[in-house]
Design a protein around this motif. Structure first.
Motif, PDB file in Angstrom:
ATOM      1  N   UNK B 265       0.994  -0.858  -0.329  1.00  0.00           N
ATOM      2  CA  UNK B 265       0.258   0.015  -0.258  1.00  0.00           C
ATOM      3  C   UNK B 265       0.835   0.931  -0.269  1.00  0.00           C
ATOM      4  N   UNK B 266       2.015   1.186   0.317  1.00  0.00           N
ATOM      5  CA  UNK B 266       2.619   2.978   0.539  1.00  0.00           C
ATOM      6  C   UNK B 266       3.962   2.706  -0.338  1.00  0.00           C
ATOM      7  N   UNK B 267       4.634   1.683  -0.557  1.00  0.00           N
ATOM      8  CA  UNK B 267       5.484   1.804  -1.468  1.00  0.00           C
ATOM      9  C   UNK B 267       5.109   1.521  -3.103  1.00  0.00           C
ATOM     10  N   UNK B 268       4.634   2.849  -3.242  1.00  0.00           N
ATOM     11  CA  UNK B 268       3.875   2.730  -4.572  1.00  0.00           C
ATOM     12  C   UNK B 268       5.986   2.566  -5.823  1.00  0.00           C
ATOM     13  N   UNK B 269       5.842   2.367  -6.195  1.00  0.00           N
ATOM     14  CA  UNK B 269       6.564   1.624  -8.094  1.00  0.00           C
ATOM     15  C   UNK B 269       6.373   3.500  -8.226  1.00  0.00           C
ATOM     16  N   UNK B 270       8.038   4.297  -8.600  1.00  0.00           N
ATOM     17  CA  UNK B 270       7.881   5.768  -9.142  1.00  0.00           C
ATOM     18  C   UNK B 270       7.725   5.433 -10.784  1.00  0.00           C
ATOM     19  N   UNK B 279       6.035  19.589 -13.339  1.00  0.00           N
ATOM     20  CA  UNK B 279       5.405  18.668 -12.211  1.00  0.00           C
ATOM     21  C   UNK B 279       6.376  17.444 -12.621  1.00  0.00           C
ATOM     22  N   UNK B 280       5.993  16.824 -13.219  1.00  0.00           N
ATOM     23  CA  UNK B 280       6.602  15.508 -13.814  1.00  0.00           C
ATOM     24  C   UNK B 280       7.975  15.295 -13.259  1.00  0.00           C
ATOM     25  N   UNK B 281       8.265  15.989 -14.206  1.00  0.00           N
ATOM     26  CA  UNK B 281      10.300  15.509 -14.390  1.00  0.00           C
ATOM     27  C   UNK B 281      10.725  15.617 -13.147  1.00  0.00           C
ATOM     28  N   UNK B 282      10.313  17.134 -12.698  1.00  0.00           N
ATOM     29  CA  UNK B 282      10.467  17.366 -10.945  1.00  0.00           C
ATOM     30  C   UNK B 282      10.972  16.570 -10.337  1.00  0.00           C
ATOM     31  N   UNK B 283       9.760  15.498 -10.080  1.00  0.00           N
ATOM     32  CA  UNK B 283       9.128  14.329  -9.583  1.00  0.00           C
ATOM     33  C   UNK B 283      10.224  13.142  -9.552  1.00  0.00           C
ATOM     34  N   UNK B 284      10.509  13.521 -11.238  1.00  0.00           N
ATOM     35  CA  UNK B 284      11.640  12.268 -11.195  1.00  0.00           C
ATOM     36  C   UNK B 284      12.521  12.807 -11.369  1.00  0.00           C
ATOM     37  N   UNK B 285      13.152  13.913 -11.061  1.00  0.00           N
ATOM     38  CA  UNK B 285      15.249  14.795 -11.243  1.00  0.00           C
ATOM     39  C   UNK B 285      15.090  14.444  -9.473  1.00  0.00           C
ATOM     40  N   UNK B 286      14.428  14.872  -8.434  1.00  0.00           N
ATOM     41  CA  UNK B 286      14.239  14.282  -7.419  1.00  0.00           C
ATOM     42  C   UNK B 286      14.940  13.291  -7.524  1.00  0.00           C
ATOM     43  N   UNK B 287      14.866  12.113  -7.518  1.00  0.00           N
ATOM     44  CA  UNK B 287      15.234  11.188  -7.716  1.00  0.00           C
ATOM     45  C   UNK B 287      16.712  10.616  -7.851  1.00  0.00           C
ATOM     46  N   UNK B 288      16.783  11.716  -8.826  1.00  0.00           N
ATOM     47  CA  UNK B 288      18.618  11.257 -10.073  1.00  0.00           C
ATOM     48  C   UNK B 288      19.901  10.783  -9.560  1.00  0.00           C
TER      49      UNK B 288
END
Lengths: 410, 469
Positions: B265-270, B279-288
């Motif tokens: 439930x809490x571990x959603x695959x990015x 915004x989506x790009x920023x989210x992905x970049x935060x895990x770069x």
């Protein structure tokens, strides 16, 4: 499930908290109860008891609950563990803190928690406990809250008003290990939480344009903890991470906790003997970085493997691999160089500098001033002492290292 | 021989008064016997003499502490030090002096004993019918420190009545503190909190780590008999090996059934699909983790501004403040940029502002982080994000500030000086105007900074004109 007594809950929730090394209660603002309320704090922290694991008890270190939705492999409270679970009500935590405090058993509360339902829900309950202690009971003792990295900034901001210290654990020295062993945590969120605390502390120190000082925010600063020996990181990696944390977030302390085998362990980790000596050497190295002007890299580079020498302390190890800088003349050496002499502590160096103004310092004086001359003698010259060839002797390390142990025959 | 009696409490003040009087006649230290009450034929203290008596603040502090030592010689030593101080002011600051050293050690021992008393006194609650709760304790210190150590408790436990009885006397507090002569050890009633405390003590102990020497050095055995928890230690130690062995034997366990559900439930695959918006790009970049900078930096600093801006401003990389706050251009260089943009008539809300490299690069130096210029590999890795940002924003013009941004955008790393103020072509084909990085202006000496700032402002004005055209 039968209702547990307070004593049973205390047993479960202090057992669950025993893997967290940090327990200091020093460095906050001076407060006392002469103008009302209960308790005092400030100055040097007091350790009220010591357990046979050599660690002190300064604070009541407990978990609010050991239910947790995260699955961190190194943690006894992870969701996939079969450990017995319990949960304090906020009132129970408040009562335990106040009653132990009144009997002079603790300096205050160190509250941590498993994550229940959501980070915000957990954090808001912890804040409620701190608020009750401070506001309703006028508690002036020490409060350390372990903040939840993903909690909302508003909750962390409120926590900082009541707590003396906030901390968030980095847990593992390398990002890759965090991602692997604590899949719900993210190293960048942990660091961002530390950055927020640093910025809030700085903001609280600045006066507003009307000259009013904002309320203090976590006056005893923030700290963190790293588990040592659960992943493959070398001491050099660990010290590099610490140096980054100290410089980035103005941390008061990085605590090193030798990874202990935990009951009901995850298959992801070995059931090893905790590397206590490694933990000790890391604390010594950390001390060298904070008080002796050493860089992480020069300590870490003293041994090619990247691991600190377990047989001798890191300052001695550094001196042995930098012998060209020795011997130093105690009469003329700079403070920076005196601090690098093995066997001289910060107090000894202060005393040497004071005594030097009154005339030459001799071997016997150094002994009286607390220098450990068995270590220092190879690295200094004095009016009545010269190490001769000792400094460059091949066998110098062997003089300090403990005798090799005979391996047991099978 | 002069004999001096000292009272049971208030000893230091009494010693100080008498010592001052004796020293004013320069009575030699070997002519005085301190605190020996039974001495026949001792002479009385002579009236004050004519010599002035001085004592430094440091000496008085030291003497006040040494006064609580159990050594009967302490008063004589202090008086000897006071006499010596009259001619030799410096000796007390010299740690190599034997008398200073001896007094220093005595003071240290007293301070330690006081600290241990603050730590190891344990109160039991006593019955009472007044509005205040009542507590009592029995403690056996090494030195006569009751007077010196009690004010701490008065500050700490002001809202309750308490007494601390010791073999030396009793301290009693009921809003004010007073001392009474020694009395037999009081009978303290059992207290349920002590039982809870023992539960805590036994459970906070980790049986897999044993360091009894560390325990004993900080909690010397001489204090154990009056501590409720120390009685448990022998059993805790005896039981430890069995507990550790049981843990090993049990080995890894099987997770309870609900664990997998909670985790799922809490571990959603990015979502790693190519992002279609900023915004989506920023989210992905935060895990770069494309290069190693992410391990030390706090967070990814993504661009900000108008997603449909005609002008994109590209700097080098976030600095210390940007890294902490997670927003670009908030540090000193960013503030300079905003001032010059204002002069040039560029509204930050109508521009997309970003950096060639999204993570802060630094070397730790004590409590500070020293900025480092990203290397070519880091710039190339991060170009993936910059290209994506450019495809999503589609600026008409790009402003490259500094050599790193110029290299990231044009692929050309020739020196910036001859190229500044020129329009070149980006790797993806658009026009890019090259200018200084504002942090350069902050580093230059005043005259050169003035010139560079002028050029920087001119370039921004040119960009504003090109936008208007």
């Amino acid at each position: 499930m039968a209702q547990r007594t307070l004593q049973q809950k205390l047993a479960i929730l202090s057992d669950a908290a025993k893997y967290d090394a940090s327990c200091a209660s020093s460095g906050t603002t001076r407060r006392d109860s002469r103008d009302g309320g209960l308790g005092s704090s400030g100055g040097m922290g007091i350790c009220h008891a010591y357990t046979p694991d050599g660690r002190c008890i300064s604070l009541l270190k407990i978990l609010m609950t050991n239910f947790c939705i995260y699955d961190c492999a190194y943690c006894i409270n992870r969701v996939s563990s079969n450990v017995e679970r319990a949960r304090f009500t906020p009132e129970e935590v408040v009562t335990l803190t106040l009653e132990f405090y009144r009997r002079n058993m603790i300096e205050g509360l160190f509250l941590s928690s498993g994550i229940i339902r959501s980070p915000d829900e957990t954090m808001s309950q912890m804040v409620r406990i701190a608020r009750t202690l401070r506001v309703e009971h006028g508690f002036k003792g020490y409060i350390h809250l372990k903040t939840i990295p993903d909690a909302s900034p508003a909750l962390v901001a409120e926590a900082g008003l009541y707590a003396d210290r906030l901390s968030v654990n980095i847990e593992l020295p390398q990002d890759a290990s965090i991602r692997e062993l604590a899949p719900e945590k993210r190293p960048e969120t942990i660091r961002a939480a530390m950055a927020d605390v640093r910025l809030s502390r700085e903001a609280a120190k600045e006066k507003t344009h009307t000259g009013k000082r904002p309320p203090r925010f976590a006056p005893a600063g923030q700290s963190t903890q790293m588990i040592v020996g659960a992943d493959a990181a070398t001491d050099r990696d660990i010290l590099a991470t610490s140096a980054n944390l100290y410089s980035g977030y103005d941390l008061k302390r990085v605590y090193y906790s030798a990874f202990s085998p935990i009951p009901d362990a995850s298959a992801a980790l070995p059931l090893i003997k905790p590397p206590l000596m490694r933990e000790h050497r890391l604390y010594q190295a950390d001390w060298l970085m904070r008080f002796y002007g050493f860089d992480a890299e020069e300590i870490g580079a003293a041994h090619p493997s990247g691991f600190l020498d377990l047989a001798i302390d890191p300052k001695l190890a550094w001196a042995l691999s930098n012998r060209a800088q020795f011997p130093v003349d105690v009469a003329t050496a700079t403070k920076e160089m005196l601090l690098r002499v093995p066997g001289f502590g910060t107090k000894t160096v202060t005393r040497i500098l004071a005594a030097r103004r009154n005339g030459p310092v001799r071997y016997g004086d150094l002994l009286r001033m607390g220098a450990i001359m068995s270590k220092a003698r190879a690295f200094v010259t004095l009016p009545d002492w010269h190490p001769g060839a000792l400094t460059d002797s091949d066998r110098l390390r062997a003089r300090f290292a403990p005798k090799a142990e005979q391996l047991q025959l099978l | 021989m002069i004999g001096v009696d000292l009272p049971h409490f208030g000893r230091f003040e009494a010693w100080r008064d008498t010592a001052r009087q004796l020293a004013s006649s320069r009575v030699a230290p070997d002519q005085v016997i301190w605190g020996d009450t039974g001495l026949f034929g001792a002479d009385p203290v002579p009236p004050p003499g004519l010599h002035p008596v001085v004592a430094t603040r440091d000496f008085l502090n030291l003497a006040g502490t040494v006064a609580s030592h159990s050594d009967p010689e302490r008063w004589a030593l202090l008086y000897a030090a006071l006499i010596r101080l009259q001619d030799d002011r410096g000796f007390i600051a010299n740690p190599a002096d034997p008398l200073t050293d001896r007094l220093g050690r005595m003071a240290k021992s007293v301070r330690r004993d006081i600290h241990k008393m603050h730590a190891f006194v344990r109160f039991n609650e006593m019955p009472g019918d007044g509005p205040r709760r009542r507590f009592g304790a029995w403690f056996e210190p090494e030195h006569p420190i009751l007077e010196a150590a009690s004010p701490f408790f008065a500050k700490r436990f002001a809202d309750m009545d308490w007494l601390i009885a010791t073999p030396e006397g009793t301290a009693r507090f009921d809003g004010s503190l007073r001392f009474e002569p020694p009395a037999p050890r009081p009978n303290l009633p059992p207290d349920a909190s002590h039982e809870l405390w023992q539960t805590y003590f036994a459970n906070i102990f980790n049986p897999a780590r044993i360091k009894t020497n560390a325990m004993r050095s900080e909690m010397p055995v001489k204090y154990w008999k009056n501590l409720p928890e120390t009685g448990l230690i022998a059993q805790m130690l005896a039981d430890a090996p069995r507990r550790v062995q049981a843990m090993r034997d049990a080995g890894a366990s099987t997770a309870p059934g609900f664990a997998a559900k909670v985790t799922a439930r809490i571990r959603q695959a990015p979502d790693e699909a190519p992002p279609q918006d900023l915004d989506t790009a920023a989210g992905q970049a935060s895990r770069c983790t494309r290069c190693d900078l992410c391990h030390a930096a706090t967070q990814t600093v993504w661009g900000k501004g108008d997603p449909a801006a005609p002008l994109m401003i590209v700097g080098e990389a976030p600095g210390d403040q940007e890294d902490l706050q997670g927003r670009p251009f908030v540090g000193p260089a960013g503030q300079l940029l905003h001032r010059v943009m204002d002069q040039a008539g560029l509204d930050p809300a109508r521009v997309w502002m970003t950096n060639a490299v999204k993570h802060f690069k630094f070397t730790p130096r004590g409590k500070r982080r020293i900025h480092q210029t990203p290397n070519a590999t880091e710039v190339k890795q991060c170009r993936w994000w910059l290209d994506l940002e450019r495809r999503l924003v589609q600026p008409k013009l790009t402003l490259a500030m500094g050599a790193t941004a110029a290299f990231a955008l044009t692929g050309d790393n020739r020196p910036l000086t001859p190229r500044r103020g020129m329009v070149e072509t980006t790797l993806d084909g658009g026009p890019v105007l090259l200018t200084w990085h504002p942090s350069l202006i902050l580093r230059l000496d005043p005259t050169r900074a003035e010139e560079a700032r002028h050029q920087f402002a001119a370039d921004l004005t040119q960009a504003a004109k090109m936008m208007a055209a």
